[in-house]
Design a protein around this motif. Structure first.
Motif, short mmCIF file in Angstrom:
data_model
loop_
_atom_site.label_atom_id
_atom_site.label_comp_id
_atom_site.label_asym_id
_atom_site.label_seq_id
_atom_site.Cartn_x
_atom_site.Cartn_y
_atom_site.Cartn_z
N GLY A 21 -39.93 30.33 44.37
CA GLY A 21 -40.38 29.60 43.06
C GLY A 21 -40.86 30.57 41.94
O GLY A 21 -41.55 30.13 41.15
N ALA A 22 -40.46 31.74 41.87
CA ALA A 22 -40.67 32.62 40.89
C ALA A 22 -39.70 32.55 39.77
O ALA A 22 -38.62 33.01 39.98
CB ALA A 22 -41.03 34.16 41.28
N ILE A 68 -41.57 23.46 52.86
CA ILE A 68 -42.85 23.97 52.33
C ILE A 68 -43.31 22.90 50.98
O ILE A 68 -42.44 22.89 50.09
CB ILE A 68 -43.07 25.26 51.76
N GLY A 69 -44.32 22.23 51.23
CA GLY A 69 -44.70 21.19 50.32
C GLY A 69 -46.01 21.76 49.73
O GLY A 69 -47.09 22.10 50.35
N VAL A 84 -32.48 29.27 49.30
CA VAL A 84 -33.50 28.23 49.06
C VAL A 84 -33.20 27.32 48.06
O VAL A 84 -32.38 27.43 47.07
CB VAL A 84 -34.78 29.38 48.08
N VAL A 85 -33.87 26.26 48.06
CA VAL A 85 -33.64 25.02 47.50
C VAL A 85 -34.81 24.38 47.04
O VAL A 85 -35.88 24.45 47.92
CB VAL A 85 -32.72 23.91 48.20
N ILE A 86 -35.06 24.24 45.76
CA ILE A 86 -36.45 23.71 45.12
C ILE A 86 -36.43 22.22 44.65
O ILE A 86 -35.23 22.13 43.62
CB ILE A 86 -36.95 24.69 44.23
N HIS A 87 -37.04 21.45 45.09
CA HIS A 87 -37.16 20.27 44.34
C HIS A 87 -38.41 19.98 43.75
O HIS A 87 -39.53 20.08 44.30
CB HIS A 87 -37.22 19.08 45.63
N GLN A 88 -38.43 19.81 42.39
CA GLN A 88 -39.47 19.43 41.73
C GLN A 88 -39.98 17.94 41.84
O GLN A 88 -39.24 17.14 41.66
CB GLN A 88 -39.40 19.64 40.07
N MET A 89 -41.11 17.89 42.05
CA MET A 89 -41.60 16.26 42.15
C MET A 89 -42.35 15.86 40.95
O MET A 89 -42.81 16.58 40.00
CB MET A 89 -42.85 16.49 43.42
N ASP A 90 -42.40 14.34 40.90
CA ASP A 90 -43.17 13.81 39.68
C ASP A 90 -44.65 13.71 40.20
O ASP A 90 -45.05 13.15 41.03
CB ASP A 90 -42.57 12.42 39.65
N GLY A 123 -31.65 15.32 54.82
CA GLY A 123 -30.81 15.26 56.20
C GLY A 123 -30.99 16.31 56.97
O GLY A 123 -31.70 17.51 56.65
N PRO A 124 -30.28 16.75 57.96
CA PRO A 124 -30.07 17.65 58.77
C PRO A 124 -30.09 18.78 58.40
O PRO A 124 -30.48 20.16 58.61
CB PRO A 124 -29.12 17.45 60.06
N ASP A 125 -29.18 19.21 57.30
CA ASP A 125 -28.80 20.37 56.55
C ASP A 125 -29.74 20.75 55.37
O ASP A 125 -29.62 21.58 54.71
CB ASP A 125 -27.39 20.39 55.98
N GLY A 126 -30.85 19.90 55.21
CA GLY A 126 -31.65 20.03 54.08
C GLY A 126 -31.43 19.28 52.87
O GLY A 126 -31.93 19.54 52.02
N GLU A 127 -30.16 18.66 52.96
CA GLU A 127 -29.60 18.37 51.92
C GLU A 127 -30.63 16.96 51.28
O GLU A 127 -31.02 16.19 52.09
CB GLU A 127 -28.15 17.98 51.85
N LEU A 128 -30.74 16.69 50.26
CA LEU A 128 -31.37 15.45 49.66
C LEU A 128 -30.44 14.32 49.86
O LEU A 128 -29.41 14.14 49.38
CB LEU A 128 -31.73 15.66 48.19
N ARG A 129 -30.80 13.35 50.66
CA ARG A 129 -30.10 12.15 50.84
C ARG A 129 -30.30 11.13 49.78
O ARG A 129 -29.49 10.35 49.32
CB ARG A 129 -30.52 11.57 52.44
N TRP A 130 -31.77 10.97 49.29
CA TRP A 130 -31.96 10.18 48.38
C TRP A 130 -33.44 10.21 48.00
O TRP A 130 -34.21 10.84 48.57
CB TRP A 130 -31.73 8.58 48.96
#
Length: 182
Positions: A21-22, A68-69, A84-90, A123-130
Motif C-alpha cells: 500500500g505504499a 487484510i482489511g 499483492v492486489v489492492i482493492h479500494q473500497m467506497d 474466489g479461491p485464487d483471491g480474484e474478485l468474483r463480483w
C-alpha cells in the motif's frame, strides 16, 4: 497458517517482510500483520499509512492468501509469491466473512468483504468474483448464505436504520429487499 495483527511493541523475528500500500519509499507504517507457517517461517506484512477512515480492521487466511482489511482498502497477499492486489473500497472496510463461517460450499466465493456500502466476493485464487454497491451508507452486514442467495442488511439511516437486502450468491446481483441509494 496463522495470521494476526501485531502489537506495536512486538519484536518477533520474521524470515521475510513485505510493505503493501505504499506509493513511495519510506512510507509510514499504519499496521503490521504476522503470518506464520508450521515450519517456523514467518512473514511480516506492513500496511502503509494512507489518509483514510480507520473504523475496523480484520485479517483472514485462505490457502496461501492473506486478506487484510484496513482503512478503506483490502490487501490480498500471496504469502508464497508475495504478489499483492489492492482493492479500494467506497468508504471504510467493515468486516470479512468466509465460506466456512457462513456454512456454504465455497464454490461461488471463499471470502466476502463488506465496506460502509458495498459487498465484495473473492474466489479461491483471491480474484474478485463480483462487487455490489449501494447496499447502505454506514455499514453492510451478512446474515446468512444459501446456494442461491445472500441475506444481509445495510444501514441507511444511522443509527439503527437498517434495511434488508437479498443478493444472488453467484453474481451479487440484487434480487430483493432494501433499496438502492436515491
Amino acid at each position: 497458517m496463522t495470521i494476526s495483527f501485531l502489537e506495536e511493541h512486538d519484536v518477533s523475528l520474521f524470515t521475510r517482510s513485505l510493505l503493501v500500500g505504499a506509493d513511495r519509499p519510506g512510507a509510514a507504517i499504519a499496521a503490521s500483520v504476522a503470518v506464520g507457517w508450521d515450519c517456523d517461517a514467518r512473514l511480516r506484512i506492513d500496511v502503509a499509512s494512507a489518509v483514510e477512515c480507520i473504523c475496523f480492521q480484520a485479517v483472514r487466511m485462505d490457502g496461501t492468501k492473506a486478506y487484510i482489511g484496513y482503512g478503506g482498502r483490502i490487501f490480498i497477499v500471496d504469502c508464497v509469491t508475495e504478489d499483492v492486489v489492492i482493492h479500494q473500497m467506497d468508504g471504510y472496510f467493515s468486516k470479512f466473512y468466509d465460506a466456512a463461517q457462513l456454512q456454504t460450499s465455497g464454490e461461488d466465493f471463499r471470502i466476502l468483504a463488506s465496506s460502509e456500502s458495498e459487498l465484495f466476493a473473492f474466489g479461491p485464487d483471491g480474484e474478485l468474483r463480483w462487487k455490489t454497491a449501494d447496499l447502505g451508507i454506514d455499514g453492510v452486514l451478512v446474515h446468512c448464505v444459501t446456494p442461491t442467495h445472500i441475506e444481509g442488511c445495510g444501514e441507511w439511516d444511522p443509527p439503527g436504520g437498517w434495511q434488508p437486502f437479498i443478493l444472488a450468491t453467484h453474481t451479487g446481483e440484487r434480487i430483493g429487499g432494501g433499496f438502492a441509494s436515491q
